[in-house]
Design a protein around this motif. Structure first.
Motif, PDB file in Angstrom:
ATOM      1  N   ASP A 285       0.972  -1.230   0.091  1.00 31.11           N
ATOM      2  CA  ASP A 285       0.083   0.070   0.090  1.00 31.11           C
ATOM      3  C   ASP A 285       0.996   1.237   0.040  1.00 31.11           C
ATOM      4  O   ASP A 285       1.947   1.087  -0.295  1.00 31.11           O
ATOM      5  CB  ASP A 285      -0.903   0.008   1.068  1.00 31.11           C
ATOM      6  CG  ASP A 285      -0.538  -0.187   2.634  1.00 31.11           C
ATOM      7  OD1 ASP A 285       0.837   0.219   2.786  1.00 31.11           O
ATOM      8  OD2 ASP A 285      -1.128  -0.330   3.477  1.00 31.11           O
ATOM      9  N   GLU A 286       0.404   2.383   0.287  1.00 34.89           N
ATOM     10  CA  GLU A 286       1.205   3.632   0.349  1.00 34.89           C
ATOM     11  C   GLU A 286       2.490   3.578   1.406  1.00 34.89           C
ATOM     12  O   GLU A 286       3.398   4.306   1.248  1.00 34.89           O
ATOM     13  CB  GLU A 286       0.339   4.942   0.602  1.00 34.89           C
ATOM     14  CG  GLU A 286      -0.544   4.890  -0.665  1.00 34.89           C
ATOM     15  CD  GLU A 286      -0.004   5.178  -1.962  1.00 34.89           C
ATOM     16  OE1 GLU A 286       1.215   5.671  -2.018  1.00 34.89           O
ATOM     17  OE2 GLU A 286      -0.627   4.970  -3.078  1.00 34.89           O
ATOM     18  N   GLU A 287       2.303   2.637   2.388  1.00 29.53           N
ATOM     19  CA  GLU A 287       3.312   2.506   3.579  1.00 29.53           C
ATOM     20  C   GLU A 287       4.067   1.496   3.720  1.00 29.53           C
ATOM     21  O   GLU A 287       5.026   1.500   4.343  1.00 29.53           O
ATOM     22  CB  GLU A 287       2.264   3.149   4.776  1.00 29.53           C
ATOM     23  CG  GLU A 287       1.876   4.572   4.782  1.00 29.53           C
ATOM     24  CD  GLU A 287       1.090   4.820   5.917  1.00 29.53           C
ATOM     25  OE1 GLU A 287       1.166   4.017   6.811  1.00 29.53           O
ATOM     26  OE2 GLU A 287       0.035   5.940   6.005  1.00 29.53           O
ATOM     27  N   VAL A 288       3.386   0.333   3.268  1.00 31.83           N
ATOM     28  CA  VAL A 288       3.887  -1.105   3.780  1.00 31.83           C
ATOM     29  C   VAL A 288       4.132  -1.766   2.340  1.00 31.83           C
ATOM     30  O   VAL A 288       3.112  -1.947   1.711  1.00 31.83           O
ATOM     31  CB  VAL A 288       2.869  -1.694   4.758  1.00 31.83           C
ATOM     32  CG1 VAL A 288       3.569  -2.923   5.189  1.00 31.83           C
ATOM     33  CG2 VAL A 288       2.880  -0.740   6.029  1.00 31.83           C
ATOM     34  N   VAL A 289       5.310  -2.649   2.535  1.00 28.55           N
ATOM     35  CA  VAL A 289       5.413  -3.835   1.616  1.00 28.55           C
ATOM     36  C   VAL A 289       5.013  -5.105   2.232  1.00 28.55           C
ATOM     37  O   VAL A 289       5.743  -5.243   3.171  1.00 28.55           O
ATOM     38  CB  VAL A 289       6.712  -3.663   0.961  1.00 28.55           C
ATOM     39  CG1 VAL A 289       7.003  -4.771   0.263  1.00 28.55           C
ATOM     40  CG2 VAL A 289       7.290  -2.283   0.242  1.00 28.55           C
ATOM     41  N   PHE A 290       3.946  -5.754   1.761  1.00 29.11           N
ATOM     42  CA  PHE A 290       3.462  -6.839   2.264  1.00 29.11           C
ATOM     43  C   PHE A 290       4.085  -7.912   1.902  1.00 29.11           C
ATOM     44  O   PHE A 290       4.602  -9.127   2.656  1.00 29.11           O
ATOM     45  CB  PHE A 290       2.140  -6.992   1.992  1.00 29.11           C
ATOM     46  CG  PHE A 290       1.446  -5.747   2.680  1.00 29.11           C
ATOM     47  CD1 PHE A 290       1.071  -5.754   4.112  1.00 29.11           C
ATOM     48  CD2 PHE A 290       0.719  -4.838   1.784  1.00 29.11           C
ATOM     49  CE1 PHE A 290       0.238  -4.882   4.592  1.00 29.11           C
ATOM     50  CE2 PHE A 290       0.058  -3.858   2.354  1.00 29.11           C
ATOM     51  CZ  PHE A 290      -0.151  -3.579   3.625  1.00 29.11           C
ATOM     52  N   ALA A 291       4.564  -8.059   0.492  1.00 28.99           N
ATOM     53  CA  ALA A 291       5.392  -9.172  -0.132  1.00 28.99           C
ATOM     54  C   ALA A 291       5.837  -8.838  -1.311  1.00 28.99           C
ATOM     55  O   ALA A 291       5.626  -7.841  -2.138  1.00 28.99           O
ATOM     56  CB  ALA A 291       4.438 -10.297  -0.472  1.00 28.99           C
TER      57      ALA A 291
END
Length: 151
Positions: free
Chosen positions: A104-110
């Motif tokens: 998302d705009e703040e977090v890399v999930f994978a």
């Protein structure tokens, strides 16, 4: 983890999550990541191959030969879509690798990488990429996926 931009995306797709994507632990199940990547890939094909027969690519056949996913942060259901950045990481005669960042705009999930093969459904075998397909993929080529566990 903050979003790390290491590769300009050839395409960023917004993909909505489904309530049913969650598992008993309250986060998006690992199997659902494959569905999310597939949905993003279909959108990429429609854009990347629009002038060179994106529908032809899907009608004639594309096989997923390999998919590797590195999970970085838990993704929980929310009504806002996630973003999937996609680019080409390698190109062969009949196959290519695609890199992905799920974020998302703040977090890399994978992060993920797939190997795809152009396939001739009628002949039931791999086929070489056309010059137009190769040009479309070459235009989206970038660097490798920055996976933490690779050496």
């Amino acid at each position: 983890m903050t979003s790390e931009t290491t590769e300009p995306a050839a395409l960023t797709a917004e993909i909505g999550l489904r309530w049913g994507d969650m598992d008993a632990y309250g986060h998006v199940n690992n199997v659902q990541y494959h569905r999310l990547l597939e949905e993003a890939r279909i959108r990429a094909f429609a854009e990347w191959f629009h002038s060179s027969g994106g529908e032809r690519m899907l009608r004639s056949g594309v096989l997923l030969a390999r998919q590797e996913i590195e999970y970085l942060e838990q993704l929980v259901y929310r009504p806002e879509p996630i973003l999937i950045d996609m680019w080409v990481t390698a190109l062969g005669g009949a196959s290519w690798d695609m890199g992905y960042t799920i974020r998302d705009e703040e977090v890399v999930f994978a992060r993920a990488e797939s190997t795809l093969v152009a396939f001739d459904i009628a002949a039931q075998g791999a086929r070489r990429l056309t010059d137009e397909e190769r040009a479309a993929l070459t235009a989206r080529q970038g660097g490798p996926v920055p996976m933490r566990r690779r050496r």
